[in-house]
Design a protein around this motif. Structure first.
Motif, PDB file in Angstrom:
ATOM      1  N   ARG A   1       1.145  -1.397  -0.486  1.00  0.00           N
ATOM      2  CA  ARG A   1      -0.025   0.123   0.124  1.00  0.00           C
ATOM      3  C   ARG A   1       1.186   1.009  -0.128  1.00  0.00           C
ATOM      4  O   ARG A   1       0.317   2.031  -0.695  1.00  0.00           O
TER       5      ARG A   1
ATOM      6  N   VAL B   1      -4.126   2.832   6.710  1.00  0.00           N
ATOM      7  CA  VAL B   1      -3.665   3.052   6.029  1.00  0.00           C
ATOM      8  C   VAL B   1      -3.833   4.351   6.046  1.00  0.00           C
ATOM      9  O   VAL B   1      -2.800   5.139   5.258  1.00  0.00           O
ATOM     10  N   ALA B   2      -5.036   5.353   6.089  1.00  0.00           N
ATOM     11  CA  ALA B   2      -5.697   6.570   5.049  1.00  0.00           C
ATOM     12  C   ALA B   2      -5.001   6.839   6.128  1.00  0.00           C
ATOM     13  O   ALA B   2      -4.322   8.431   5.920  1.00  0.00           O
TER      14      ALA B   2
ATOM     15  N   GLN C   1     -10.610  -5.702   6.073  1.00  0.00           N
ATOM     16  CA  GLN C   1     -10.326  -4.407   5.623  1.00  0.00           C
ATOM     17  C   GLN C   1     -10.668  -3.190   5.856  1.00  0.00           C
ATOM     18  O   GLN C   1     -10.279  -2.136   5.490  1.00  0.00           O
ATOM     19  N   ALA C   2     -12.427  -3.214   5.852  1.00  0.00           N
ATOM     20  CA  ALA C   2     -12.395  -1.478   5.976  1.00  0.00           C
ATOM     21  C   ALA C   2     -11.028  -0.881   7.410  1.00  0.00           C
ATOM     22  O   ALA C   2     -11.216   0.278   7.240  1.00  0.00           O
TER      23      ALA C   2
ATOM     24  N   ASP D   1      -8.145   0.199   5.334  1.00  0.00           N
ATOM     25  CA  ASP D   1      -8.420   0.803   5.131  1.00  0.00           C
ATOM     26  C   ASP D   1      -8.192   2.110   5.783  1.00  0.00           C
ATOM     27  O   ASP D   1      -7.814   2.950   5.801  1.00  0.00           O
ATOM     28  N   GLU D   2      -8.778   2.260   6.954  1.00  0.00           N
ATOM     29  CA  GLU D   2      -8.755   3.243   7.967  1.00  0.00           C
ATOM     30  C   GLU D   2      -7.376   3.728   8.162  1.00  0.00           C
ATOM     31  O   GLU D   2      -6.879   4.882   8.220  1.00  0.00           O
TER      32      GLU D   2
END
Length: 260
Positions: free
Chosen positions: A68, A250-251, A243-244, A247-248
């Motif tokens: 990522r 990583v963001a 995954q959510a 993703d949070e």
């Protein structure tokens, strides 16, 4: 950790690089992930977790984050360090993290790195090592520091396994020794910008670890940002189910690292 990856892992641009002198136990090897665009690249040195006992540079969370980060325009390096029963205790682990970071900074020309934008990021036990290593480095060696679901107060760990781990890591049964050698006790030596990420559903390492460290840094007037992922468990990078949450996290990390 043993299930197939739920993402398409990026192939390292270089793998199995020796970053330090060979020693008893785990070999000092590193993998490098590079973005497709030209440098100079801001970069992130990733420190794996595993309770100071298991884990490697190629474990799923490391490959996920390296992938990522490279997709977002950052170079990333993952590496192996000595762990309990495999050549080291806490001191050897911290030494290996410091050695890996020093080696990475020596590769500026080789991998087109930006020497002013090097971040150290660790997960779980790796977050502990990240904070302890940052505390003994010259401030200019790092730009920023990121800890994800980290153990920041060793004296707060509970249970028989935690007791065994602390005695083996520190060779001491004294809780005060555990406290004094915790990241929480040395955070005043980390002047860098720090990001802490933790899941509120973590029962292995409760989010209180990050809350305590963030509160202590604010008390000292040191920069800190803390992000709490609602309901996320420990190790939420491991499976597609979370995954959510991944993703949070990583963001939040990319926001913290700033533009490419």
């Amino acid at each position: 950790l043993l299930s197939p990856p739920h993402f398409e892992p990026r192939v390292p641009a270089a793998a199995g690089l020796l970053f330090g002198p060979r020693h008893r136990g785990i070999a000092p090897l590193a993998d490098v992930y590079l973005p497709d665009r030209p440098g100079p690249h801001p970069s992130v040195v990733l420190v794996h977790g595993g309770g100071f006992m298991i884990g490697s540079r190629s474990m799923k969370p490391m490959r996920f984050l390296a992938t990522r980060l490279a997709e977002a325009g950052f170079a990333a390096m993952t590496f192996d360090y000595r762990m309990m029963f495999r050549g080291g205790r806490l001191g050897e682990s911290v030494t290996d993290v410091e050695t890996a970071l020093r080696w990475w900074r020596e590769q500026v020309a080789r991998f087109e790195l930006d020497p002013a934008r090097v971040t150290l990021m660790g997960l779980s036990a790796g977050a502990s090592l990240t904070m302890l290593t940052a505390a003994q480095l010259p401030p200019a060696a790092l730009d920023r520091v990121v800890g994800v679901f980290g153990v920041y107060d060793f004296s707060a760990l509970q249970g028989r396994r935690a007791g065994l781990m602390r005695r083996w890591l520190f060779q001491s049964d004294d809780p005060e020794t555990w406290r004094q050698r915790s990241p929480l006790a040395v955070t005043e030596k980390v002047p860098h910008r720090v990001l802490l990420i933790h899941g509120t559903g973590d029962v292995m390492v409760p989010a209180q670890h990050s809350r305590m460290l963030a509160a202590r840094r604010r008390q000292l007037g040191l920069p800190v940002e803390d992000v709490y992922v609602a309901g996320a468990p420990h190790g939420f990078f491991n499976t597609a189910r979370h995954q959510a949450a991944a993703d949070e996290a990583v963001a939040a990390t990319l926001r913290f690292l700033g533009p490419r």
